[in-house]
Every structure is written in structure tokens, then in C-alpha cells.
Design an enzyme around this catalytic site. Sequence first.
Site, PDB file in Angstrom:
ATOM      1  N   TYR A 204      15.521  10.317  10.150  1.00  0.00           N
ATOM      2  CA  TYR A 204      16.314  10.410  11.137  1.00  0.00           C
ATOM      3  C   TYR A 204      17.561  10.980  11.035  1.00  0.00           C
ATOM      4  O   TYR A 204      18.442  10.665  12.160  1.00  0.00           O
ATOM      5  CB  TYR A 204      16.318   8.754  11.864  1.00  0.00           C
ATOM      6  CG  TYR A 204      15.156   7.985  12.230  1.00  0.00           C
ATOM      7  CD1 TYR A 204      14.036   8.352  11.858  1.00  0.00           C
ATOM      8  CD2 TYR A 204      15.285   6.936  12.989  1.00  0.00           C
ATOM      9  CE1 TYR A 204      12.836   7.901  12.353  1.00  0.00           C
ATOM     10  CE2 TYR A 204      14.324   5.980  13.237  1.00  0.00           C
ATOM     11  CZ  TYR A 204      13.009   6.573  13.074  1.00  0.00           C
ATOM     12  OH  TYR A 204      11.971   6.032  13.667  1.00  0.00           O
TER      13      TYR A 204
ATOM     14  N   LYS B  52       7.511   4.641  -0.450  1.00  0.00           N
ATOM     15  CA  LYS B  52       6.411   5.532  -0.442  1.00  0.00           C
ATOM     16  C   LYS B  52       6.512   6.553  -1.610  1.00  0.00           C
ATOM     17  O   LYS B  52       6.187   7.757  -1.571  1.00  0.00           O
ATOM     18  CB  LYS B  52       5.814   6.104   0.943  1.00  0.00           C
ATOM     19  CG  LYS B  52       4.597   6.914   1.008  1.00  0.00           C
ATOM     20  CD  LYS B  52       3.247   5.874   1.135  1.00  0.00           C
ATOM     21  CE  LYS B  52       2.084   6.642   1.108  1.00  0.00           C
ATOM     22  NZ  LYS B  52       0.916   5.620   1.023  1.00  0.00           N
TER      23      LYS B  52
ATOM     24  N   ASP C  71       2.471   1.045   2.982  1.00  0.00           N
ATOM     25  CA  ASP C  71       1.245   0.804   3.708  1.00  0.00           C
ATOM     26  C   ASP C  71       0.656  -0.632   3.144  1.00  0.00           C
ATOM     27  O   ASP C  71       0.495  -1.491   4.052  1.00  0.00           O
ATOM     28  CB  ASP C  71      -0.038   1.794   3.336  1.00  0.00           C
ATOM     29  CG  ASP C  71       0.230   2.580   2.426  1.00  0.00           C
ATOM     30  OD1 ASP C  71       1.318   2.346   1.346  1.00  0.00           O
ATOM     31  OD2 ASP C  71      -0.719   3.190   1.665  1.00  0.00           O
TER      32      ASP C  71
ATOM     33  N   ASP D  17      12.280   0.855  10.808  1.00  0.00           N
ATOM     34  CA  ASP D  17      12.054   0.826  12.260  1.00  0.00           C
ATOM     35  C   ASP D  17      10.771   0.182  12.404  1.00  0.00           C
ATOM     36  O   ASP D  17      10.535  -0.624  13.474  1.00  0.00           O
ATOM     37  CB  ASP D  17      12.231   2.312  12.919  1.00  0.00           C
ATOM     38  CG  ASP D  17      12.392   2.158  14.335  1.00  0.00           C
ATOM     39  OD1 ASP D  17      12.629   1.114  14.825  1.00  0.00           O
ATOM     40  OD2 ASP D  17      12.438   3.568  14.618  1.00  0.00           O
TER      41      ASP D  17
END
Length: 338
Positions: free
Chosen positions: A123, A175, A209, A233
Site C-alpha cells: 500500500y 510469506k 495462507d 487488511d
Amino acid sequence: MTHRGTLIPGDGIGPEITSETLKVLEATGVHFEWDEQPAGVTALEQTGSLIPEATLASIRERGTALKGPLMTPVGTGFRSVNVALRKEFQLYANMRPAYTIVPDGRFQDVDIVMVRENLEGLYSGVEHFIPIDGDPRAVAVSEAILTRHGAERIIRFAFEYAVENNRRKVTMVHKANILKMVGGLFLEVGRKVAEDFDGRVECEDMIVDNAAMQLVLRPEQFDVIVTTNLFGDILSDEISGLVGGLGVTPGANIGDAVGIFEAVHGSAPDIAGQGIANPSAQMLAAAMMLDHLTEHDAARRLREAIRLSIVEDRVRTRDLGGTATTAAFGDAVAARLA
Ligand code: NAI
């Protein structure tokens, strides 16, 4: 002591839920002197600006704001007001606590605090197109930017929050297996910060995930979660869903000098003006504000009054399966605080 804050009732259901929140804040006995300022579409209509300079000046001077939801007009030329506020005041930490209130929901033992990095990551706003063969938008690029400083300050914030609030564990969600640089740096910095809290707070890390799946399988295993902007988010909305939805989830945006407290939900234009919105999320945001101002006893009493009104008095707005109006719920909470 009287606390000084900026009050932004906001758009849509904002004024309705904010006035009930003021009612219950008053019932806690903590004194506030509010400077009411507009923002969002309400401000655009009144002043020609979505965030008037006077509103920014008030927040800058007072350091604490209780804010209703703001509508960002759809279409080009309007930046999200919420993103602009985060940038203006360097509100690097977005905190969203979610815990089971309604006893007949799907999960009974959820009590999770999501700490999301609020300024960096995907972002950051560094985006461009690459033209190829006359197509000006042949390739789109959005860069994820993480600074060592940004990673360290959000992870440290999460650990310090855990220590101060007797939380047992911090889960770092990332990740790093694929995003070797952004994920790798987040994890590297996180492991180093965790060493400073060794023996006081447990630390684990989890790939995003897997975290998304574990949240719906066994949400009770999580305590404090810290993660980068985009993952935070998405996962924080997932977590809202575990405890009954948007009507009961508050949020805080915290920087070194300013804290802005608000419900997670938006202006709900579909039910605005009908007096049926659930003010709980905004009231719980006010409880976070009380904690921020070290009014811990009032914060605890306000949360308990909300819980008792919903669970024992069964005063529930429509989103929680009841028929109570916004004002009736405010009255019930105020009565519990009396
Ligand atoms: P929304 O959160 O306003 O509404 C989604 C659904 O949840 C609607 O059906 C609404 O009626 C319901 N809902 C939301 N809050 C509720 C409450 N307190 N009680 C009962 N039901 C409630 O999301 P939507 O419709 O996507 O966005 C509407 C506007 O709000 C947009 O202009 C958006 O930009 C803005 N927005 C502002 C936010 C903020 O200021 N923090 C956050 C999210 C959206």
C-alpha cells in the site's frame, strides 16, 4: 481529569453511532472536552474539502480523535480520506481486537488482536504501467516496500502490547517462502525483536495462507498477530467474521503522536438515518481510546456493559438478530454503567 479530543461524527450512520457512543462515554464518568470537526462527504459539502485543514489542525493539536466512518466519493480525483489520515499523522499501527461477544456465534473462544503495519508494504502507492507495442497499460507494477525501520517498529509495538496486556503469544504472519525480500526482512527483523522479549512472550511465525486456514479451523490458538499491510487488511476482515461481523469490531490507528479510534465498518449508506445501526463497534473503539488514555478501569467497565447488554439483557440491533434501535442499545449500555 478532562481529556481533550477531536470528534469526527463522519458520514452515513456515523452521527447516529457517535451520539450513542458519547452517551455511554459520559456514563463511564470520564470527562472529555471535544472539538467537533467534519471530514468525508459531510466536509466536502460544507467546506469543499474531504479533510479540511481545521480538522487536521485539531487532530494534530489534541493527539486523540474519535472518528465515525467516512465515505470516499467513488471516481477519480479522490484519495481515500482514511489513507490520507494515516499518512499525514504517520499512524503506523492499525490495531483490531476481536473477541467473542455474542454467545450463539460459530466460534466461542476467539480473542485475537491483529496488529497490522499501516503505511508500507503493497500500500506504499508506488505503482506504474509499462507500455509495450502501443498498449500503454500492457504491464502493471505495484511495488511492496518494507523498510527495516518500519518492520522493527510494528513488530516491537506488537510485542510491547503483548507484555502490557498480559498476552501470551505473538504470531508473525508472512510469506517469506515466496516474497524472499519483503517477507524475508520482516521475518529476520521479527526474530531479532523477539529475542528482546524472550521468556516474557512466546513467539511463532506462520505463512499467510496457512494462517488464513488456521483462523477458520482453530481461531482460539491465536493471541496477538502481527503482519504487513495487505495481509493484515485481509486477515482482519476474516477475523471480524469469526466474531459476528462488522457491527462489533473496533479499530485504532496509532502513531507516535496521534491515535485515531474508529469502527472497522463503513458509513453503511443502506441503513443510514433509520436509527437501526449497531453502535457497538464505535463504542468498543471508544473503549480502546480510553485504554490509550490510560483510563483502563473505564475501558473495562464499558466493554463489560456492552457485553452484558447484548448477552444478558438481550438488547440487540438487527445485524445481531434483534430489533433494538441504535438509541435503545445506547440506553441499555448507559444503564449498565450507571
Ligand atoms: P459498510 O461497512 O458501510 O457496509 C457493509 C454492510 O454492513 C452494509 O450492509 C451495512 O448496512 C452493514 N453495516 C455496516 N456497519 C453496520 C453497523 N454498525 N450496524 C449494522 N450494519 C452495519 O461498507 P460499504 O458499503 O462497502 O462502504 C460504504 C462506504 O463506507 C464507502 O463509501 C466506503 O468507502 C466507506 N468506508 C469507510 C470506512 C472508514 O471510514 N473507516 C471503512 C470502510 C468503508
